[in-house]
Motif scaffolding. Structure first.
Motif, PDB file in Angstrom:
ATOM      1  N   SER A  44      -2.616  29.285  -5.360  1.00 52.42           N
ATOM      2  CA  SER A  44      -2.653  29.556  -3.918  1.00 52.42           C
ATOM      3  C   SER A  44      -1.631  30.631  -3.602  1.00 52.42           C
ATOM      4  O   SER A  44      -0.770  30.975  -4.419  1.00 52.42           O
ATOM      5  CB  SER A  44      -2.362  28.288  -3.108  1.00 52.42           C
ATOM      6  N   THR A 101      -5.253  26.858   1.131  1.00 48.64           N
ATOM      7  CA  THR A 101      -6.280  26.478   0.161  1.00 48.64           C
ATOM      8  C   THR A 101      -5.858  26.748  -1.270  1.00 48.64           C
ATOM      9  O   THR A 101      -5.370  27.820  -1.596  1.00 48.64           O
ATOM     10  CB  THR A 101      -7.577  27.230   0.464  1.00 48.64           C
ATOM     11  N   GLN A 102      -6.059  25.760  -2.124  1.00 44.93           N
ATOM     12  CA  GLN A 102      -5.885  25.915  -3.561  1.00 44.93           C
ATOM     13  C   GLN A 102      -7.252  26.210  -4.166  1.00 44.93           C
ATOM     14  O   GLN A 102      -8.225  25.517  -3.890  1.00 44.93           O
ATOM     15  CB  GLN A 102      -5.335  24.636  -4.185  1.00 44.93           C
ATOM     16  N   TYR A 103      -7.285  27.213  -4.989  1.00 44.67           N
ATOM     17  CA  TYR A 103      -8.518  27.570  -5.680  1.00 44.67           C
ATOM     18  C   TYR A 103      -8.387  27.148  -7.133  1.00 44.67           C
ATOM     19  O   TYR A 103      -7.417  27.494  -7.806  1.00 44.67           O
ATOM     20  CB  TYR A 103      -8.785  29.065  -5.567  1.00 44.67           C
ATOM     21  N   GLY A 146     -11.294  35.117  -9.792  1.00 48.48           N
ATOM     22  CA  GLY A 146     -10.985  33.701  -9.691  1.00 48.48           C
ATOM     23  C   GLY A 146      -9.883  33.315 -10.646  1.00 48.48           C
ATOM     24  O   GLY A 146      -9.355  34.152 -11.388  1.00 48.48           O
ATOM     25  N   ALA A 157      -4.883  25.377 -10.602  1.00 47.13           N
ATOM     26  CA  ALA A 157      -5.256  25.905  -9.292  1.00 47.13           C
ATOM     27  C   ALA A 157      -4.174  26.873  -8.842  1.00 47.13           C
ATOM     28  O   ALA A 157      -3.020  26.756  -9.266  1.00 47.13           O
ATOM     29  CB  ALA A 157      -5.426  24.779  -8.273  1.00 47.13           C
ATOM     30  N   ILE A 216     -15.169  23.402  -7.042  1.00 45.07           N
ATOM     31  CA  ILE A 216     -15.505  24.489  -6.134  1.00 45.07           C
ATOM     32  C   ILE A 216     -15.030  24.154  -4.724  1.00 45.07           C
ATOM     33  O   ILE A 216     -15.425  23.136  -4.148  1.00 45.07           O
ATOM     34  CB  ILE A 216     -17.032  24.728  -6.124  1.00 45.07           C
ATOM     35  N   PHE A 217     -14.199  25.013  -4.153  1.00 41.14           N
ATOM     36  CA  PHE A 217     -13.718  24.820  -2.786  1.00 41.14           C
ATOM     37  C   PHE A 217     -14.855  25.023  -1.797  1.00 41.14           C
ATOM     38  O   PHE A 217     -15.601  26.004  -1.885  1.00 41.14           O
ATOM     39  CB  PHE A 217     -12.580  25.791  -2.497  1.00 41.14           C
ATOM     40  N   TYR A 254     -14.076  19.557  -1.920  1.00 36.62           N
ATOM     41  CA  TYR A 254     -14.436  20.296  -3.124  1.00 36.62           C
ATOM     42  C   TYR A 254     -15.724  19.703  -3.695  1.00 36.62           C
ATOM     43  O   TYR A 254     -15.985  18.495  -3.588  1.00 36.62           O
ATOM     44  CB  TYR A 254     -13.338  20.184  -4.188  1.00 36.62           C
ATOM     45  N   ILE A 270      -5.277  33.689  -9.414  1.00 30.68           N
ATOM     46  CA  ILE A 270      -5.903  34.776  -8.669  1.00 30.68           C
ATOM     47  C   ILE A 270      -4.825  35.834  -8.382  1.00 30.68           C
ATOM     48  O   ILE A 270      -3.697  35.480  -8.021  1.00 30.68           O
ATOM     49  CB  ILE A 270      -6.518  34.239  -7.360  1.00 30.68           C
ATOM     50  N   HIS A 309      -1.608  35.625  -6.029  1.00 32.16           N
ATOM     51  CA  HIS A 309      -1.214  34.234  -5.796  1.00 32.16           C
ATOM     52  C   HIS A 309       0.092  33.953  -6.526  1.00 32.16           C
ATOM     53  O   HIS A 309       0.270  34.335  -7.677  1.00 32.16           O
ATOM     54  CB  HIS A 309      -2.309  33.274  -6.276  1.00 32.16           C
TER      55      HIS A 309
END
Lengths: 117, 112
Positions: B94, B100-102, B3, B92, A46-47, A37, B26, B29
């Protein structure tokens, strides 16, 4: 024991050159995911890139690539053609477990990258 | 692409007050994670929820509680705030079967 180790507190790179940010990890779980990140000074996380423990090939995303060496338990991030906007803190993180939704991420201490013009 | 949304983005509170942080994952998710990042530190996992049930718990103080609602948004409730709670709080999200965790943009909490 530290699960994620980033040995470089700070790194400098000349604009347009490539830079490697180091990350080593420690786990006994055969299934895990590794992430990088980017955190600019504004604070958002930010990924950048993901590598699964069973992935045969190194992950790539644009100018980012992950040099995954499973036997050495390292997952270094390579940024090619550095840009001034790449200056930020970079975190390596790991999720353990077989695709579990409970999989929290464990972060390293981060590396501050400064790109020089 | 949509996002993770967090509100508020900035919050100033005094000691012993309460605070509520909100997170909107998101769309689609189903898993939400909360992290706390102190000044100059890496993010530390607090708690996570999957399908509205708590799925994992980290270093979350007893003064804090959280839940995930039917629309999948989550709230982190913080009571008896202390100076040491000043930090950047990330949510975060997912999707099940994805790794992936956003992360959201974070809520910067300052306790005076």
């Amino acid at each position: 024991a530290q699960k994620i180790t980033q040995t470089q507190p700070g790194m400098f790179v000349q604009e347009k050159e490539a830079v490697t940010l180091d990350c080593t990890y420690d786990t006994s779980d055969p299934s895990y995911g590794l992430f990088w990140y980017k955190q600019p000074s504004s604070g958002e996380m930010i990924f950048l890139i993901y590598q699964g423990s069973y992935d045969q090939q190194n992950a790539t995303e644009g100018r980012y690539s992950l040099n995954f060496q499973k036997a050495r338990k390292s997952a270094n991030l390579v940024i090619s053609a550095s840009q001034l906007g790449d200056s930020a803190m970079y975190f390596c993180a790991m999720r353990e477990g077989p695709n579990t939704n409970a999989g929290k991420s464990t972060f390293g201490d981060g590396t501050t990258l400064t790109v020089k013009p | 692409a949509a996002g993770v949304i967090q509100s508020p983005r900035h919050l100033i509170k005094e000691k012993r007050e309460t605070a509520t942080l909100k997170c909107y994952p998101i769309p689609r998710h189903d898993t939400v994670y909360w992290y706390q990042q102190g000044p100059g530190q890496d993010p530390q996992f607090l708690i996570s929820f999957y399908e509205k049930m708590q799925s994992d718990k980290g270093s979350i103080p007893d003064r804090f509680s959280a839940q995930q609602f039917s629309d999948y948004h989550s709230e982190l409730n913080m009571s008896s705030l202390e100076l040491g709670d000043s930090a950047l709080y990330f949510c975060a999200s997912s999707l099940m079967a994805e790794e992936t965790q956003y992360f959201g943009p974070g809520t910067r909490l300052l306790v005076l």
